[in-house]
Design an enzyme around this catalytic site. Structure first.
Site, PDB file in Angstrom:
ATOM      1  CG  ASN A  19      -2.051  -1.051   1.039  1.00  0.00           C
ATOM      2  OD1 ASN A  19      -2.403  -1.444  -0.069  1.00  0.00           O
ATOM      3  ND2 ASN A  19      -2.573  -1.526   2.161  1.00  0.00           N
TER       4      ASN A  19
ATOM      5  CG  LEU B 108     -14.471  10.979  -0.854  1.00  0.00           C
ATOM      6  CD1 LEU B 108     -13.802  10.156   0.244  1.00  0.00           C
ATOM      7  CD2 LEU B 108     -15.025  12.270  -0.280  1.00  0.00           C
TER       8      LEU B 108
ATOM      9  NE  ARG C 169     -12.436  -1.030  -2.766  1.00  0.00           N
ATOM     10  CZ  ARG C 169     -11.300  -1.682  -2.942  1.00  0.00           C
ATOM     11  NH1 ARG C 169     -10.317  -1.530  -2.099  1.00  0.00           N
ATOM     12  NH2 ARG C 169     -11.131  -2.483  -3.976  1.00  0.00           N
ATOM     13  N   PRO C 170     -16.361   4.366  -3.792  1.00  0.00           N
ATOM     14  CG  PRO C 170     -17.812   5.997  -2.984  1.00  0.00           C
ATOM     15  CD  PRO C 170     -17.294   4.625  -2.677  1.00  0.00           C
TER      16      PRO C 170
ATOM     17  CG  ASP D  99      -6.346  -3.871   4.001  1.00  0.00           C
ATOM     18  OD1 ASP D  99      -7.480  -3.882   3.480  1.00  0.00           O
ATOM     19  OD2 ASP D  99      -5.398  -3.225   3.522  1.00  0.00           O
TER      20      ASP D  99
ATOM     21  NE  ARG E 213      -5.214  -7.109  -6.687  1.00  0.00           N
ATOM     22  CZ  ARG E 213      -6.023  -6.459  -5.817  1.00  0.00           C
ATOM     23  NH1 ARG E 213      -7.090  -7.062  -5.345  1.00  0.00           N
ATOM     24  NH2 ARG E 213      -5.747  -5.230  -5.445  1.00  0.00           N
TER      25      ARG E 213
ATOM     26  CB  ILE F  90     -13.622   0.202   6.613  1.00  0.00           C
ATOM     27  CG1 ILE F  90     -12.977   0.563   7.963  1.00  0.00           C
ATOM     28  CG2 ILE F  90     -13.002   1.005   5.474  1.00  0.00           C
ATOM     29  CD1 ILE F  90     -13.122   1.998   8.373  1.00  0.00           C
TER      30      ILE F  90
ATOM     31  NE  ARG G 130     -11.334   1.871  -4.915  1.00  0.00           N
ATOM     32  CZ  ARG G 130     -12.266   2.543  -5.543  1.00  0.00           C
ATOM     33  NH1 ARG G 130     -12.850   2.000  -6.581  1.00  0.00           N
ATOM     34  NH2 ARG G 130     -12.622   3.752  -5.171  1.00  0.00           N
TER      35      ARG G 130
END
Length: 418
Positions: A23, A125, A121-122, A304, A396, A326, A92
């Site tokens: 991340n 923003l 998870r739009p 996560d 991944r 979340i 994503r």
């Protein structure tokens, strides 16, 4: 398609080093676009998501050289500002490239991103923030085009402390006119790592790790060499593997202050942990205790690791209650855990897990990255053999996870289902 074959019932003990952070690596790789120069990166994990990101960078026009432990990116000859649709849909996190391309070229075109289906998870923003920076946005036929003559510094208040939106604003604002403030910014350590990288490149950013980040626009950036932080989610996953099998694990190359919420929960389970700055040692017990978990933005318990801890708690003594605050679809792996004998009841965002004496090996399939890792954790303690399909999700986000587990005493094999 590939599968894991796991022979459960082995105690995991020994020493292992944590890989670089997934991340943190992805936004830093995207940020290499900005300096129009050479970027040398160390500790980038060799996982599917970083491979896709590097593939996109090459298609944009970057020259990429990779050796063991080091990646060199030369971004001066980028000539394309459209992120390939087929790769955008695979991951994503590819949305983070948009901020970097806008920051350098003042334009970008991309499709809606894909990746794991773990809930809503739009990217609203991100787009709302871009507009505040003076960027024009056109949406047509599933594609988004962003253009502007200049990036104008502004004050941006996020409705939610989104990691991705915070990172995209940072990248888009590097060359802004004036100053950009991000209020209610994400606090995650990966944001701090991105700030360190960008500042070493010549940016002027302060406040990462707090709720307000200040970006003062600069004119130029320079060549940079950087070592990416360790992966705190991999650290938690490996600690859970030792905990669920009753083992002892010394985890090295980890910033322990990043995993304090994880350490606290493992102690609540009954595990003993000795913590130093760069390593942690876990000693598990014969039967771990049930606990309650509520996921929260950092520094709270990470979403996560929710499914991975849930897998451990399926064999805990007592009843555990999990509240997922979340992502609403983080519980997809629970139906697969039930195939192994887990007793789980789901009610909206709450999961009630009644611990059983033992799970039983079964045929299951991963439906997302962390849920897939949870199935692997469950399989390590299960009686008999487990086959986990769709492990491409797991690949991944974890570097050589099977090899690391086998080094500790597990029996995990990859089967290629051609």
């Amino acid at each position: 398609m590939k599968s894991y074959i796991v022979e459960g019932g082995n105690i995991l003990s020994g020493e292992i080093e944590v890989s670089g952070s997934k991340n943190a690596s992805l936004p830093i790789l995207a940020a290499s676009i900005l300096n129009a120069n050479t970027t040398k990166l160390y500790n980038i994990p060799r996982i599917q998501d970083t491979k896709i990101t590097l593939k996109i960078l090459k298609l944009l026009g970057c020259e990429v050289k990779s050796k063991k432990g080091k990646i060199v990116i030369d971004s001066k000859n980028i000539y394309i500002t459209e992120i390939p649709e087929e790769l955008m849909r695979e991951m994503r996190s590819s949305i983070i490239l948009a901020g970097a391309l806008i920051g350098r070229f003042k334009k970008v075109k991309f499709s809606y991103p894909g990746g794991c289906d773990i809930g809503s998870r739009p990217i609203d923003l991100h787009l709302k923030a871009f507009r505040k920076l003076g960027i024009k946005i056109e949406e047509k036929s599933g594609f988004i085009t962003c253009t502007c003559d200049k990036i104008v510094g502004n004050e941006i208040s996020l409705d939610f402390p989104s990691v991705g939106a915070t990172e995209n604003i940072m990248l888009a604002s590097i060359f802004c006119e004036g100053v950009t403030y991000i209020k209610n910014s994400a606090l995650e350590p990966e944001i701090v790592d991105l700030q360190k990288f960008l500042n070493k490149m010549g940016a002027k950013i302060e406040g990462a790790g707090t709720s307000i980040i200040k970006i003062t626009g600069v004119k130029n950036l320079k060549e940079v060499s950087y070592n990416v932080m360790p992966d705190r989610i991999e650290a938690g996953t490996l600690l859970c593997a030792a905990a669920v099998t009753g083992g002892n694990l010394k985890l090295k190359n980890i910033e322990t202050e990043h995993i304090e919420a994880i350490i606290d929960k493992l102690r609540d389970m009954g595990c003993e942990l000795e913590v130093e700055k760069r390593q942690v040692e876990l000693k598990s017990i014969r039967k771990i205790k049930a606990i309650d978990i509520k996921t929260m933005p950092y520094p709270g318990f990470p979403t996560d690791l929710q499914s991975i801890f849930s897998a451990v708690l399926t064999v805990a003594k007592g009843t555990s209650i999990i509240t997922e605050n979340i992502f609403e679809s983080r519980y997809k792996c629970m139906s697969e855990l039930k195939r192994m004998g887990a007793k789980v009841t789901i009610d909206n965002r709450i999961a009630v897990i009644k611990g059983v004496r033992k799970l039983t090996g079964s045929n299951v399939k991963a439906t997302d990255l962390r849920g897939g890792a949870a199935l692997l954790i469950a399989a390590l303690s299960a009686k008999g053999k487990t086959k986990i399909d769709n492990i491409e999700y797991i690949l991944r986000g974890y570097e050589s996870l099977d090899k690391k587990l086998n080094k500790l005493g597990a029996k995990v094999y990859i089967k290629d289902n051609k």
